[in-house]
Design a protein around this motif. Sequence first.
Motif, PDB file in Angstrom:
ATOM      1  N   SER A  25       8.037  25.359   1.104  1.00  8.24           N
ATOM      2  CA  SER A  25       6.408  25.775   0.571  1.00  8.24           C
ATOM      3  C   SER A  25       6.079  27.138   0.419  1.00  8.24           C
ATOM      4  O   SER A  25       6.634  27.540   0.961  1.00  8.24           O
ATOM      5  CB  SER A  25       5.718  24.999   2.213  1.00  8.24           C
ATOM      6  OG  SER A  25       5.792  24.403   2.419  1.00  8.24           O
TER       7      SER A  25
ATOM      8  N   PHE B 231       0.350  18.687   1.822  1.00  4.71           N
ATOM      9  CA  PHE B 231       0.230  20.229   0.851  1.00  4.71           C
ATOM     10  C   PHE B 231      -1.463  20.205   0.197  1.00  4.71           C
ATOM     11  O   PHE B 231      -2.317  19.206  -0.196  1.00  4.71           O
ATOM     12  CB  PHE B 231       1.422  19.326  -0.207  1.00  4.71           C
ATOM     13  CG  PHE B 231       2.643  19.877  -0.204  1.00  4.71           C
ATOM     14  CD1 PHE B 231       2.721  20.911  -0.217  1.00  4.71           C
ATOM     15  CD2 PHE B 231       3.922  19.279  -1.105  1.00  4.71           C
ATOM     16  CE1 PHE B 231       4.412  21.343   0.801  1.00  4.71           C
ATOM     17  CE2 PHE B 231       4.714  19.098  -0.481  1.00  4.71           C
ATOM     18  CZ  PHE B 231       5.134  20.200   0.211  1.00  4.71           C
ATOM     19  N   GLU B 232      -2.014  21.545   0.444  1.00  4.74           N
ATOM     20  CA  GLU B 232      -2.896  21.855  -0.759  1.00  4.74           C
ATOM     21  C   GLU B 232      -4.617  20.955   0.244  1.00  4.74           C
ATOM     22  O   GLU B 232      -5.472  20.776  -0.708  1.00  4.74           O
ATOM     23  CB  GLU B 232      -2.764  21.823  -2.164  1.00  4.74           C
ATOM     24  CG  GLU B 232      -1.739  21.741  -2.369  1.00  4.74           C
ATOM     25  CD  GLU B 232      -1.083  21.774  -4.368  1.00  4.74           C
ATOM     26  OE1 GLU B 232      -1.842  20.858  -4.735  1.00  4.74           O
ATOM     27  OE2 GLU B 232      -1.307  22.460  -5.043  1.00  4.74           O
TER      28      GLU B 232
ATOM     29  N   HIS C 274       1.751  25.160  -0.201  1.00  4.05           N
ATOM     30  CA  HIS C 274       1.737  24.641  -1.550  1.00  4.05           C
ATOM     31  C   HIS C 274       2.818  24.063  -1.876  1.00  4.05           C
ATOM     32  O   HIS C 274       4.152  24.844  -1.095  1.00  4.05           O
ATOM     33  CB  HIS C 274       1.030  25.336  -2.352  1.00  4.05           C
ATOM     34  CG  HIS C 274      -0.329  25.919  -1.770  1.00  4.05           C
ATOM     35  ND1 HIS C 274      -1.197  25.798  -3.429  1.00  4.05           N
ATOM     36  CD2 HIS C 274      -0.691  27.113  -0.809  1.00  4.05           C
ATOM     37  CE1 HIS C 274      -2.542  25.969  -2.508  1.00  4.05           C
ATOM     38  NE2 HIS C 274      -2.377  26.941  -1.839  1.00  4.05           N
TER      39      HIS C 274
ATOM     40  N   GLU D  22      -0.757  29.861   1.553  1.00  7.60           N
ATOM     41  CA  GLU D  22      -2.040  30.629   0.936  1.00  7.60           C
ATOM     42  C   GLU D  22      -2.640  31.140   2.688  1.00  7.60           C
ATOM     43  O   GLU D  22      -2.406  30.276   2.876  1.00  7.60           O
ATOM     44  CB  GLU D  22      -2.595  29.609  -0.084  1.00  7.60           C
ATOM     45  CG  GLU D  22      -4.217  30.615  -0.392  1.00  7.60           C
ATOM     46  CD  GLU D  22      -4.219  29.847  -1.263  1.00  7.60           C
ATOM     47  OE1 GLU D  22      -4.327  28.974  -1.919  1.00  7.60           O
ATOM     48  OE2 GLU D  22      -5.498  29.992  -2.015  1.00  7.60           O
TER      49      GLU D  22
ATOM     50  N   HIS E 285       3.884  24.086  -7.257  1.00 13.72           N
ATOM     51  CA  HIS E 285       2.531  24.612  -7.786  1.00 13.72           C
ATOM     52  C   HIS E 285       1.701  25.313  -7.320  1.00 13.72           C
ATOM     53  O   HIS E 285       1.489  24.780  -5.643  1.00 13.72           O
ATOM     54  CB  HIS E 285       1.876  23.017  -7.591  1.00 13.72           C
ATOM     55  CG  HIS E 285       0.221  22.519  -8.159  1.00 13.72           C
ATOM     56  ND1 HIS E 285      -0.454  22.558  -7.448  1.00 13.72           N
ATOM     57  CD2 HIS E 285       0.528  22.466 -10.066  1.00 13.72           C
ATOM     58  CE1 HIS E 285      -1.436  22.724  -8.283  1.00 13.72           C
ATOM     59  NE2 HIS E 285      -1.014  22.281  -9.657  1.00 13.72           N
ATOM     60  N   LEU E 286       2.166  26.467  -7.215  1.00 12.81           N
ATOM     61  CA  LEU E 286       1.554  27.616  -6.541  1.00 12.81           C
ATOM     62  C   LEU E 286       0.351  27.638  -6.956  1.00 12.81           C
ATOM     63  O   LEU E 286      -0.486  27.430  -7.373  1.00 12.81           O
ATOM     64  CB  LEU E 286       2.695  29.107  -7.134  1.00 12.81           C
ATOM     65  CG  LEU E 286       3.799  28.726  -6.083  1.00 12.81           C
ATOM     66  CD1 LEU E 286       4.600  29.588  -6.527  1.00 12.81           C
ATOM     67  CD2 LEU E 286       3.796  28.209  -5.403  1.00 12.81           C
ATOM     68  N   PRO E 287      -0.425  28.806  -6.157  1.00 13.33           N
ATOM     69  CA  PRO E 287      -1.881  28.640  -6.301  1.00 13.33           C
ATOM     70  C   PRO E 287      -1.910  29.763  -7.978  1.00 13.33           C
ATOM     71  O   PRO E 287      -1.520  30.757  -7.356  1.00 13.33           O
ATOM     72  CB  PRO E 287      -2.628  29.331  -4.796  1.00 13.33           C
ATOM     73  CG  PRO E 287      -1.203  29.586  -4.234  1.00 13.33           C
ATOM     74  CD  PRO E 287      -0.343  29.558  -4.612  1.00 13.33           C
TER      75      PRO E 287
END
Length: 454
Positions: free
Chosen positions: A161, A134-135, A152, A164, A190-192
């Motif tokens: 997920s 993630f991320e 994310h 992005e 936990h989205l951008p």
Amino acid sequence: MEFIDLNTHGEIGANSTLISIGSFNILVDSGLHPKKEGRDAMPNFSTINGREIDLILLTHCHLDHIGSLPIISKSHPNAPIVTSIPNLTLAPRMLRNSINVMKRQREELGLTELPLYQHRDIDHVKNQLLALAFEKAEVFYKGSDSVQIIVHPAGHVAGASAFEIIHKHQRIVFSGDVLFEAQRTLPGAHLPKGKIDVLFLETTRGATERDKSSNRETEVDRLIESINAILERNGSCLIPVFALGRMQEIFKIIQESINFGILKKAPIYSTGLGIDICNYFDKIHKKTGLIDFEHRILDQLKIKAPDPKLRPGKNIKNKGIYIVSSGMMVEHTPSYKLAASLLAHKENGICFVGYNDPDTPGGKLLASNESDSETFYFRAYDYLSPLRASIEQFDLSGHADRESLLNYAVQSDARAIVLNHGETAARKWFEEQLNEQVPQTKIINPNPCQPIGV
Ligand SMILES: [Zn+2]
Ligand SMILES: [Zn+2]
């Protein structure tokens, strides 16, 4: 960029979207329509015949997102399938189960085209899966062109997920199915944040207003109270759940409530794919810490398999709490069979804990109860049951409420927002709200199978 929504029938349907950006063709998800059968349940891949897919992104392992993945992966054998780490374990398991379900449907419905794929096609999918942490951005190259992909966490269900996609100056976010609140088994989405160019947004709960007097915890309390009341009157309680995610979440809630002494001890019955998924969750928990679920919960709850000899209308002998799939009481599933035994007896109760599509038996039973109907028809058995058991619904959905999704969409300040994964009324609510709150943003409720430039 340009995209095509391949979900032929609209609604929640067979999720699959082709995004073309720079020289890349990126396919997000490849699902099966939960209410259609055979080839009719597939996304319309003929629309993109002749195009080469460079990357496939898999948001999560519910069948409306993954169910046709082996078919598209077989015709684009070199495309990596990018996903989160838990899905590396969950995707093959869910697909193998899907073959079993299709084989059963072949018999029941006489659909000779089933199963739509074979175990060797799943082996191919397994080889193509590429899990990203993630991320952490990963760059993919094609000639002199490149694209960055970031995965994310989207809450919703283990492995879920959001993606992005960054190409040159463009930032595209594909939400997938989202839940912002934490669950017992995993943290929330936990989205951008910040300025997005194009946002693809799920709209599942667009037609449902949030009840401001309740929240997840008060709903859990209400559920426990209802189970206690059913047990107290010497009835059995059926909780229809999705095998992936919701079942494990309910196990944790039940275990916690028994440990705190707020839930009466009772025999607990469960069966099927969901039990198997518990083992997978345990492995993922030990290996990655990305899921909070351990197999010993099953031992602590002393979970047993239900009596397989059930007859519509004949009350079940072994009283207790039945936590079985499917969540929407789809015909021939354990929850459907159990409901046909339980419904005629007033001491029993059915507690729905997730989203129920109005066209499914679960949705229809909720509607019958709402309209004070005295009977319910179990079509698969041609059995008209008296409706005497208590029917209740609890808002423990794996999908974000419409207000929090709307807030996210508004803060994104997107150039365009594409609505997906929702019934007509749900999309309409988002369309109206967004047109009002972000009038400078282009809101697209896409016509299926048509290329749309953004
Ligand atoms: Zn889902
Ligand atoms: Zn979905």
